[in-house]
Motif scaffolding. Structure first.
Motif, short mmCIF file in Angstrom:
data_model
loop_
_atom_site.label_atom_id
_atom_site.label_comp_id
_atom_site.label_asym_id
_atom_site.label_seq_id
_atom_site.Cartn_x
_atom_site.Cartn_y
_atom_site.Cartn_z
N SER A 73 5.42 0.96 -5.93
CA SER A 73 4.08 1.04 -6.51
C SER A 73 3.98 0.43 -7.91
O SER A 73 2.91 0.04 -8.33
CB SER A 73 3.63 2.49 -6.54
OG SER A 73 4.63 3.23 -7.22
N ASN A 105 1.12 -0.81 5.67
CA ASN A 105 1.32 -0.08 4.41
C ASN A 105 2.21 -0.86 3.44
O ASN A 105 1.94 -0.92 2.24
CB ASN A 105 2.00 1.27 4.69
CG ASN A 105 0.99 2.40 4.81
OD1 ASN A 105 -0.03 2.40 4.13
ND2 ASN A 105 1.27 3.35 5.68
N HIS A 150 0.25 -3.66 2.05
CA HIS A 150 -0.79 -3.14 1.16
C HIS A 150 -0.21 -2.84 -0.22
O HIS A 150 -0.83 -3.14 -1.25
CB HIS A 150 -1.41 -1.87 1.77
CG HIS A 150 -2.57 -1.36 1.00
ND1 HIS A 150 -2.49 -0.27 0.15
CD2 HIS A 150 -3.85 -1.80 0.90
CE1 HIS A 150 -3.66 -0.07 -0.41
NE2 HIS A 150 -4.51 -0.98 0.02
N THR A 151 1.02 -2.29 -0.26
CA THR A 151 1.63 -2.01 -1.56
C THR A 151 1.98 -3.31 -2.29
O THR A 151 2.23 -3.30 -3.49
CB THR A 151 2.92 -1.15 -1.46
OG1 THR A 151 3.84 -1.85 -0.65
CG2 THR A 151 2.65 0.22 -0.88
N LYS A 153 -5.14 -6.87 1.03
CA LYS A 153 -6.14 -6.00 1.66
C LYS A 153 -5.89 -6.06 3.17
O LYS A 153 -5.57 -7.12 3.71
CB LYS A 153 -7.55 -6.49 1.33
CG LYS A 153 -7.91 -6.21 -0.13
CD LYS A 153 -9.36 -6.53 -0.42
CE LYS A 153 -9.48 -7.97 -0.89
NZ LYS A 153 -10.81 -8.38 -1.30
N TYR A 159 -5.68 6.60 7.17
CA TYR A 159 -5.52 5.32 6.46
C TYR A 159 -6.79 4.92 5.71
O TYR A 159 -7.39 3.89 6.01
CB TYR A 159 -5.16 4.21 7.45
CG TYR A 159 -3.87 4.46 8.18
CD1 TYR A 159 -2.65 4.15 7.60
CD2 TYR A 159 -3.87 5.02 9.46
CE1 TYR A 159 -1.46 4.39 8.27
CE2 TYR A 159 -2.69 5.27 10.13
CZ TYR A 159 -1.48 4.95 9.53
OH TYR A 159 -0.32 5.20 10.19
N GLN A 178 -7.10 3.56 3.03
CA GLN A 178 -6.89 2.32 2.28
C GLN A 178 -7.12 1.07 3.13
O GLN A 178 -7.14 -0.04 2.60
CB GLN A 178 -5.50 2.30 1.63
CG GLN A 178 -4.30 2.18 2.56
CD GLN A 178 -3.85 3.49 3.23
OE1 GLN A 178 -4.66 4.36 3.53
NE2 GLN A 178 -2.56 3.62 3.47
#
Ligand code: UDX
Length: 458
Positions: free
Chosen positions: A2, A31, A34-35, A39, A55, A57
């Motif tokens: 992150s 995931n 995404h990190t 998008k 989810y 996100q």
């Protein structure tokens, strides 16, 4: 991950095949990307649609799949291969329409599609959209699949699969060692349409070669020779960035509810004493085989946690084919549930061995926890994976689950004898390799960086 800088925020469209063993890794990959700043839009069929609330996100786009309204006589809704072949035809227009709409809203950097969605290559080509595939199985399995046309040409497949007249050979096939004729035959177990499986495999290989890259839920050190061979034969970049579940657990994409009560049951069991039994999300068996498994477990006199998925025994709702006297015989020694939090179960100190169908996710999850395996492959990629587990990585033994006496013997040998502790040591060694590959400078870490660079360059 992150705290890392966000390299870009372009949108990616991810298209999972709608079966548990494919949904889990694609959502984990979503995931991971995404990190890295991307998008994410998940395109999914109505069949086995994901639980979106897990989810927030991501955005989700549903496409029609024609399954519920189909009267196609060739479609067997209980057979995954038949469903996949059907969907590869029925989803062509819906996927194209969906991608066109998405592109109008916001340009997509690329489509990341399960490799078994072979039709998505021509759809992506027609829209000038780069396509990267996610292959959810092992690299060696793809190599064996890629060799099938050659075996076919030499008459081997026709002889062994379609005529089934010869004794199965347990000797390794030259050039495919350690894979045997028996393993090749088992790929085609349980399918009423063997041509359909071959078609699916051939189409998957052809369209994978036309993709811009292959993402693997594995780490390079596990399959170094296969990695080199694929890089050479497929002429596209390979990105072994896994195991994905080390970044994100599979639980949030579970289609069935995981019974968490097993964790407190495990807490009461001695260290390394329990046989965990699970055959994944699609394998099915007959009543006799189920009964043999039950008596084999009972007679092993070992503790066990057994996942019996509703419908996994042909013609049953759940446990009605458990043999009479079995529950009384095993008492508190056994626990049976419909679906378990598998990753957590395998990480629990009470687990001594995993009796598995050798699905690839299960195999990786077991390797990552240093748990030795008893392999009873069902079909598809399982016999290839099982052969690597037993003969190459040597962290498991093969078992015919139809043989009651053998079950007790194998279970006891892995839990209690030297053979088991040697496998456990080798498994721990693999576990350490996995951990190194995920750290900065490690192979999976580097591959993920390379994948991000490729996507940015598209
Ligand atoms: C299939 C194939 O077997 C596999 O080899 C292929 O690459 C993908 O699709 P499946 O047969 O379901 O999947 O097995 P597996 O790959 O092992 O995946 C099962 C998943 O379900 C695992 O992530 C496992 O953790 C999860 N699971 C299984 C649970 O969460 N609970 C359970 O009780 C059993």
């Amino acid at each position: 991950m992150s705290n890392e800088p966000q390299p870009n925020n372009r949108r990616l469209a991810l298209f999972p095949l709608p079966f548990q063993g494919h949904i889990n890794p694609m959502h984990q990959l979503a995931n991971i990307l995404h990190t890295k700043g991307f998008k994410i839009t998940i395109i999914h069929t109505r069949f086995n649609s994901p639980n979106q609330s897990n989810y927030p996100q991501f955005t989700f786009k549903s496409i029609s799949d024609g399954l519920s309204e189909s009267k196609n006589k060739n479609l067997n809704p209980d057979n995954p291969n038949s469903v996949i072949n059907f969907l590869n035809k029925s989803c062509i227009d819906p996927l194209r329409d969906c991608l066109v709409k998405l592109q109008e809203e916001e340009p997509i950097a690329c489509l990341i599609s399960d490799a078994l969605w072979h039709f998505s290559q021509s759809v992506a080509d027609s829209l000038n959209l780069p396509r990267i595939v996610l292959r959810t199985s092992s690299m060696s399995c793809l190599l064996v699949y890629a060799a099938l046309p050659l075996l076919n040409k030499n008459g081997f497949l026709i002889k062994t699969i379609f005529e089934e007249e010869e004794e199965e050979d347990e000797e390794p096939i030259p050039d495919l060692s350690p894979i045997t004729e028996k393993d090749i035959l088992e790929i085609f177990n349980d399918v009423d349409c063997k041509d359909g499986v071959l078609d699916l495999i051939f189409s998957m290989i052809k369209t994978t070669k036309a993709a811009s890259g292959i993402i693997w839920n594995t780490f390079k050190e596990l399959e170094e020779p296969a990695f080199s061979a694929i890089t050479k034969d497929f002429c596209i970049p390979s990105f072994p960035i896994g195991p994905f579940h080390k970044y994100f657990p599979a639980s949030s994409s579970s289609l069935l509810e995981q019974d968490r009560s097993v964790m407190s049951w495990l807490d009461l069991q001695p260290v390394r004493s329990v046989v965990y039994v699970s055959f994944g999300s699609i394998a099915q068996m007959g009543e006799a085989e189920f009964s043999n498994m039950a008596w084999g477990l009972a007679k092993s006199k070992q503790r066990f946690l057994w996942v019996v998925r509703p419908g996994s025994v042909f013609g049953s709702e759940w446990l009605q084919y458990l043999p009479q006297g079995f529950i009384e015989e095993v008492g508190e020694r056994g626990c049976i549930v419909k679906w378990a939090p598998q990753q957590e179960v395998l990480a629990h100190g009470a687990i001594g061995v995993f009796w598995t169908h050798s699905g690839y996710n299960s195999t990786l999850e077991s390797i990552c926890e240093g748990v030795p395996m008893i392999c009873s492959p069902y079909a598809y990629d399982h016999p290839i994976i099982a052969r690597y587990v037993t003969d190459v990585w040597r962290v498991g033994v093969m078992l015919d689950k139809g043989k009651e006496e053998e079950i007790g013997k194998k279970v006891r040998s892995v839990i209690m004898e030297e053979e088991g502790s040697e496998m456990r040591q080798r498994s721990k060694f693999l576990q350490e390799k996995v951990n190194r590959s995920m750290k900065e400078g490690g192979s999976s870490y580097e591959s993920l960086e390379n994948l991000v660079d490729l996507i940015i360059s598209l």
